[in-house]
Design a protein around this motif. Structure first.
Motif, PDB file in Angstrom:
ATOM      1  N   ALA A  63       0.837  -1.200   0.000  1.00  0.00           N
ATOM      2  CA  ALA A  63       0.000   0.000   0.000  1.00  0.00           C
ATOM      3  C   ALA A  63       0.874   1.252   0.000  1.00  0.00           C
ATOM      4  O   ALA A  63       0.579   2.235  -0.700  1.00  0.00           O
ATOM      5  CB  ALA A  63      -0.942  -0.012   1.194  1.00  0.00           C
ATOM      6  N   ALA A  64       1.976   1.205   0.756  1.00  0.00           N
ATOM      7  CA  ALA A  64       2.858   2.372   0.840  1.00  0.00           C
ATOM      8  C   ALA A  64       3.404   2.737  -0.541  1.00  0.00           C
ATOM      9  O   ALA A  64       3.572   3.910  -0.869  1.00  0.00           O
ATOM     10  CB  ALA A  64       3.997   2.086   1.806  1.00  0.00           C
ATOM     11  N   ARG A  65       3.653   1.724  -1.360  1.00  0.00           N
ATOM     12  CA  ARG A  65       4.188   1.978  -2.708  1.00  0.00           C
ATOM     13  C   ARG A  65       3.141   2.555  -3.659  1.00  0.00           C
ATOM     14  O   ARG A  65       3.476   3.009  -4.736  1.00  0.00           O
ATOM     15  CB  ARG A  65       4.701   0.668  -3.334  1.00  0.00           C
ATOM     16  CG  ARG A  65       5.745  -0.031  -2.521  1.00  0.00           C
ATOM     17  CD  ARG A  65       7.071   0.642  -2.692  1.00  0.00           C
ATOM     18  NE  ARG A  65       8.034   0.096  -1.754  1.00  0.00           N
ATOM     19  CZ  ARG A  65       9.351   0.227  -1.892  1.00  0.00           C
ATOM     20  NH1 ARG A  65       9.844   0.885  -2.915  1.00  0.00           N
ATOM     21  NH2 ARG A  65      10.154  -0.302  -0.997  1.00  0.00           N
ATOM     22  N   LEU A  66       1.873   2.436  -3.266  1.00  0.00           N
ATOM     23  CA  LEU A  66       0.808   2.884  -4.187  1.00  0.00           C
ATOM     24  C   LEU A  66       0.340   4.313  -3.912  1.00  0.00           C
ATOM     25  O   LEU A  66      -0.469   4.863  -4.659  1.00  0.00           O
ATOM     26  CB  LEU A  66      -0.387   1.931  -4.127  1.00  0.00           C
ATOM     27  CG  LEU A  66      -0.182   0.591  -4.841  1.00  0.00           C
ATOM     28  CD1 LEU A  66      -1.310  -0.368  -4.499  1.00  0.00           C
ATOM     29  CD2 LEU A  66      -0.092   0.776  -6.354  1.00  0.00           C
ATOM     30  N   ALA A  67       0.863   4.890  -2.823  1.00  0.00           N
ATOM     31  CA  ALA A  67       0.490   6.282  -2.541  1.00  0.00           C
ATOM     32  C   ALA A  67       1.005   7.132  -3.700  1.00  0.00           C
ATOM     33  O   ALA A  67       2.046   6.825  -4.294  1.00  0.00           O
ATOM     34  CB  ALA A  67       1.121   6.718  -1.224  1.00  0.00           C
ATOM     35  N   ASP A  68       0.274   8.146  -4.076  1.00  0.00           N
ATOM     36  CA  ASP A  68       0.658   9.050  -5.171  1.00  0.00           C
ATOM     37  C   ASP A  68       0.723   8.371  -6.532  1.00  0.00           C
ATOM     38  O   ASP A  68       1.362   8.890  -7.447  1.00  0.00           O
ATOM     39  CB  ASP A  68       2.034   9.703  -4.913  1.00  0.00           C
ATOM     40  CG  ASP A  68       2.050  10.449  -3.613  1.00  0.00           C
ATOM     41  OD1 ASP A  68       1.025  11.105  -3.317  1.00  0.00           O
ATOM     42  OD2 ASP A  68       3.059  10.355  -2.890  1.00  0.00           O
ATOM     43  N   ASN A  69       0.113   7.237  -6.692  1.00  0.00           N
ATOM     44  CA  ASN A  69       0.086   6.592  -8.009  1.00  0.00           C
ATOM     45  C   ASN A  69      -0.986   7.280  -8.855  1.00  0.00           C
ATOM     46  O   ASN A  69      -2.063   7.600  -8.357  1.00  0.00           O
ATOM     47  CB  ASN A  69      -0.258   5.113  -7.822  1.00  0.00           C
ATOM     48  CG  ASN A  69      -0.270   4.369  -9.131  1.00  0.00           C
ATOM     49  OD1 ASN A  69      -1.120   4.611  -9.976  1.00  0.00           O
ATOM     50  ND2 ASN A  69       0.676   3.473  -9.294  1.00  0.00           N
ATOM     51  N   LYS A  70      -0.699   7.469 -10.136  1.00  0.00           N
ATOM     52  CA  LYS A  70      -1.645   8.272 -10.923  1.00  0.00           C
ATOM     53  C   LYS A  70      -2.980   7.558 -11.164  1.00  0.00           C
ATOM     54  O   LYS A  70      -3.986   8.192 -11.424  1.00  0.00           O
ATOM     55  CB  LYS A  70      -1.019   8.733 -12.238  1.00  0.00           C
ATOM     56  CG  LYS A  70      -0.941   7.712 -13.319  1.00  0.00           C
ATOM     57  CD  LYS A  70      -0.505   8.386 -14.623  1.00  0.00           C
ATOM     58  CE  LYS A  70      -0.517   7.345 -15.707  1.00  0.00           C
ATOM     59  NZ  LYS A  70      -0.440   7.758 -17.035  1.00  0.00           N
ATOM     60  N   TYR A  71      -2.997   6.233 -11.070  1.00  0.00           N
ATOM     61  CA  TYR A  71      -4.275   5.527 -11.276  1.00  0.00           C
ATOM     62  C   TYR A  71      -5.056   5.325  -9.994  1.00  0.00           C
ATOM     63  O   TYR A  71      -6.231   5.048  -9.997  1.00  0.00           O
ATOM     64  CB  TYR A  71      -4.026   4.154 -11.913  1.00  0.00           C
ATOM     65  CG  TYR A  71      -3.605   4.257 -13.349  1.00  0.00           C
ATOM     66  CD1 TYR A  71      -4.551   4.575 -14.329  1.00  0.00           C
ATOM     67  CD2 TYR A  71      -2.294   4.056 -13.725  1.00  0.00           C
ATOM     68  CE1 TYR A  71      -4.165   4.696 -15.651  1.00  0.00           C
ATOM     69  CE2 TYR A  71      -1.903   4.162 -15.047  1.00  0.00           C
ATOM     70  CZ  TYR A  71      -2.839   4.488 -16.002  1.00  0.00           C
ATOM     71  OH  TYR A  71      -2.478   4.608 -17.302  1.00  0.00           O
ATOM     72  N   ILE A  72      -4.330   5.378  -8.867  1.00  0.00           N
ATOM     73  CA  ILE A  72      -4.961   4.989  -7.610  1.00  0.00           C
ATOM     74  C   ILE A  72      -5.323   6.212  -6.781  1.00  0.00           C
ATOM     75  O   ILE A  72      -4.521   7.137  -6.635  1.00  0.00           O
ATOM     76  CB  ILE A  72      -3.994   4.097  -6.775  1.00  0.00           C
ATOM     77  CG1 ILE A  72      -3.353   3.007  -7.645  1.00  0.00           C
ATOM     78  CG2 ILE A  72      -4.700   3.512  -5.554  1.00  0.00           C
ATOM     79  CD1 ILE A  72      -4.236   1.902  -8.104  1.00  0.00           C
ATOM     80  N   GLY A  73      -6.551   6.201  -6.249  1.00  0.00           N
ATOM     81  CA  GLY A  73      -6.984   7.288  -5.380  1.00  0.00           C
ATOM     82  C   GLY A  73      -6.609   6.965  -3.952  1.00  0.00           C
ATOM     83  O   GLY A  73      -5.514   7.276  -3.485  1.00  0.00           O
ATOM     84  N   GLU A  74      -7.511   6.273  -3.265  1.00  0.00           N
ATOM     85  CA  GLU A  74      -7.194   5.884  -1.892  1.00  0.00           C
ATOM     86  C   GLU A  74      -6.729   4.439  -1.866  1.00  0.00           C
ATOM     87  O   GLU A  74      -7.195   3.623  -2.642  1.00  0.00           O
ATOM     88  CB  GLU A  74      -8.458   5.986  -1.033  1.00  0.00           C
ATOM     89  CG  GLU A  74      -8.878   7.410  -0.772  1.00  0.00           C
ATOM     90  CD  GLU A  74     -10.380   7.501  -0.561  1.00  0.00           C
ATOM     91  OE1 GLU A  74     -10.935   6.573   0.073  1.00  0.00           O
ATOM     92  OE2 GLU A  74     -10.973   8.474  -1.074  1.00  0.00           O
ATOM     93  N   VAL A  75      -5.805   4.170  -0.956  1.00  0.00           N
ATOM     94  CA  VAL A  75      -5.372   2.785  -0.793  1.00  0.00           C
ATOM     95  C   VAL A  75      -5.223   2.506   0.690  1.00  0.00           C
ATOM     96  O   VAL A  75      -4.783   3.355   1.456  1.00  0.00           O
ATOM     97  CB  VAL A  75      -4.059   2.512  -1.569  1.00  0.00           C
ATOM     98  CG1 VAL A  75      -2.983   3.509  -1.195  1.00  0.00           C
ATOM     99  CG2 VAL A  75      -3.573   1.094  -1.343  1.00  0.00           C
ATOM    100  N   GLN A  76      -5.621   1.312   1.087  1.00  0.00           N
ATOM    101  CA  GLN A  76      -5.650   0.975   2.506  1.00  0.00           C
ATOM    102  C   GLN A  76      -5.294  -0.483   2.700  1.00  0.00           C
ATOM    103  O   GLN A  76      -5.800  -1.338   1.969  1.00  0.00           O
ATOM    104  CB  GLN A  76      -7.084   1.165   3.003  1.00  0.00           C
ATOM    105  CG  GLN A  76      -7.226   2.187   4.088  1.00  0.00           C
ATOM    106  CD  GLN A  76      -8.657   2.196   4.596  1.00  0.00           C
ATOM    107  OE1 GLN A  76      -9.581   1.732   3.939  1.00  0.00           O
ATOM    108  NE2 GLN A  76      -8.833   2.713   5.789  1.00  0.00           N
TER     109      GLN A  76
END
Ligand code: ARG
Length: 588
Positions: A63-76
């Motif tokens: 999840a930490a790697r997906l923060a600020d990803n252009k396709y992903i909004g919220e991740v938990q």
């Protein structure tokens, strides 16, 4: 265009890898808890054993790697180890705008288009179409349209039942009524009249009369069988009658199928296959594929690992007559010669499954069809009445297709006339169009192989999972778009913006699934998946509509974005109803 879910899955795979885990763990699915998130990945749980780590720790790393990803909004990362996420608002909007710009709304066409032949309809000449033929026509037509959307070359073949005992029955009955006709004069050598000696109405009466007589009267039956035999062996006068029967029936069938919005590319029939039979049988005998078993010529088709017995495929009776299977094999000879299809799909009552297992095996074993050709059987279930028994008329007879359609149209007309103040002519037209959706959606929304209950009240309802509800939603959008234009707005050049509400986002994500759904429906030969999809789209659309002021939205940019979204929603819904074989009226 790539599917949205695949784009998300790719980001997930990158994140697993970047965090030091195997990317194959990154399987993403649509969330089954849309209240919590849009997509989810359970890969961290699957990886726990391999990495000897708590799943939640893995989920947290990813999840930490997906923060600020252009396709992903919220991740938990959620205990015990789920990764829940949403698509970013911008990515969703961009995706829809790309769909809009792309030809075919983002459906990726086959890179190597196949030639696909669909054998459907299968009416028997001279017998009226009955509801049993309805399913084959509706399902086959839809498969044809879906496969074309995917970029394949598709041929629909009606495969008329035009060579059987029913022909002998009609000839026999005609002879007893009009013995003076030249067709029955064995010494006659002149030409035969071009006009048929009966109308379609007479023909439809002659057949059941003859069929009933043959059941009672052994001599009559023998005569009909003999007439069939003579016809099948080239009797001149009978061949001329057969041609009349075919002409009169085909004209009527064309009218009936046109009413159903069903169109065939090929009007071939069992009779067309007959010329291939003698050579085929010769070869099968010479090459040792066929052998005599209790007087009949058969091809063994059982396999070692069969769990139930598959009897041999019989190709010639002891009296030399050919059978249903012979005709289907010979038809394959002709199809292979003329089209080299990559796939042949048969849309036939599931009670004929064993017949097709035998024919397919025999065709492959004997090389009539090459190994690479896919032979598929899509067997459909029975259409039942509310009593759970095969659909009948009120008097208990076989329901004719025309009567069934007329009944639905009448019901639809009542509903339309009672709710609204439209002029009678328009109401009748609308009832036709909407009635078609009631019948087709009512059928196609069930998995083909299942039996279903033909429930006129339910199918014609404007509420619930029905064709009219879908059309009602499309008409609602059309009306909003028209008003927007009347107010001076233009539909060209509009872009979908970032969602401002949950219902707007939900609608956007439904729309984005279009290419995925079309592909699945094609691969699984499953029009019901398209029905389920447009029901979801229609629900999402109506929720958005009820929660949102669209035309009265003051912010012009937002208003335009709403209109762009509605316009794309309409395009997607219409692309889907088109492959299902019906369409929306302008008003209803
Ligand atoms: N005429 C047949 C029937 O009514 C259906 C034909 C199905 N197609 C085929 N190739 N056998 O039962």
């Amino acid at each position: 265009m790539k599917k949205l879910i695949d784009l998300v899955a790719e980001e997930m795979a990158e994140a697993f890898e970047a965090a030091g885990y195997d990317r194959s763990l990154a399987r993403v699915t649509l969330s089954n808890r849309p209240d919590l998130c849009e997509y989810q990945c359970n890969g961290a749980m699957a990886g726990a054993k391999q990495y000897k780590k708590a799943p939640i720790a893995i989920a947290g790393d990813v999840a930490a790697r997906l923060a600020d990803n252009k396709y992903i909004g919220e991740v938990q990362a959620v205990s015990p180890g789920f990764i829940n996420l949403t698509v970013s608002k911008k990515a969703a909007a961009d995706y829809l705008n790309e769909m809009q710009a792309e030809e075919g709304l983002g459906v990726e066409k086959a890179k190597e288009p196949q030639t696909i032949l669909i054998d459907y309809g299968g009416p028997n000449v001279a017998k009226p179409l009955h509801v049993g033929h309805l399913r084959s026509a509706i399902i086959g037509e839809s498969l044809k349209r879906i496969a074309r959307k995917m970029g394949h070359l598709v041929l629909g073949d009606i495969h008329l039942g035009d060579w059987g005992y029913q022909m002998g029955l009609i000839i026999t009955e005609l002879r007893s009524r009009k013995p003076g006709l030249p067709y029955f004069d064995e010494g006659y050598e002149g030409g035969y009249p071009s006009e048929a000696p009966f109308t379609i109405e007479e023909l439809e009466e002659i057949y059941p009369t003859a069929s009933a007589k043959a059941k009672e009267d052994e001599a009559y039956r023998e005569e009909a069988l003999h007439a069939t035999y003579l016809l099948q062996n080239g009797h001149r006068g009978y061949t001329a009658i057969w041609r009349h029967i075919l002409d009169v029936s085909v004209t009527d069938l064309k009218k009936n199928y046109a009413n159903l919005n069903v169109e065939f590319d090929l009007w071939k029939g069992e009779a067309d296959a007959q010329e291939f039979i003698p050579d085929m049988i010769e070869r099968l005998k010479a090459e040792g594929y066929a052998h005599i078993d209790e007087g009949a010529l058969v091809i063994d088709v059982h396999k070692e690992d069969d769990t139930k017995e598959i009897p041999p495929c019989m190709i010639q009776k002891s009296d030399g007559a050919s059978l249903y299977g012979t005709t289907d094999l010979a038809t394959l000879v002709q199809r292979e010669r003329d089209y080299h299809p990559d796939q042949i799909i048969y849309v036939v009552d599931k009670r004929q499954e064993l017949h097709f297992v035998q024919v397919f095996r025999a065709a492959k074993k004997t090389g009539i069809v090459p190994e690479r050709t896919a032979l598929k059987f899509l067997g459909f279930g029975t259409m039942n009445g509310k009593d759970g028994k095969p659909f009948k008329t009120r008097e208990g007879g076989v329901m004719r297709l025309e009567d069934l359609i007329a009944g639905i149209e009448e019901e639809m007309y009542k509903k339309i006339a009672e709710n609204r103040t439209v002029e009678e002519g328009e109401a009748k037209e609308t009832a036709k169009v909407v009635g078609m959706s009631a019948i087709k959606y009512g059928d196609l929304s069930n998995q083909a192989s299942k039996d279903y209950v033909f429930d006129v009240d339910r199918f014609t309802s404007f509420e619930g999972n029905t064709g009219p509800y879908i059309l009602y939603t499309i008409v609602r959008i059309k009306s909003i778009l028209n008003k927007y234009k009347e107010q001076g707005g233009s539909l060209s050049g509009l872009l979908v913006g970032e969602a401002g509400s949950g219902s707007e986002k939900a609608l956007m994500l439904e729309i984005a699934r279009y290419n995925e759904v079309m592909e699945t429906a094609y691969e699984e030969l499953a029009p019901h998946k398209i029905c389920a999809y447009i029901y979801d789209v229609a629900n999402a659309m109506n929720r958005f509509y009820h929660e949102t002021k669209i035309l009265t939205e003051e912010d012009e940019a937002v208003r335009r974005s709403y209109i762009a979204l509605l316009s794309l929603t309409k395009d997607v819904l219409e692309a889907c109803t088109d492959v299902l074989g019906f369409s929306a009226p302008e008003r209803m």
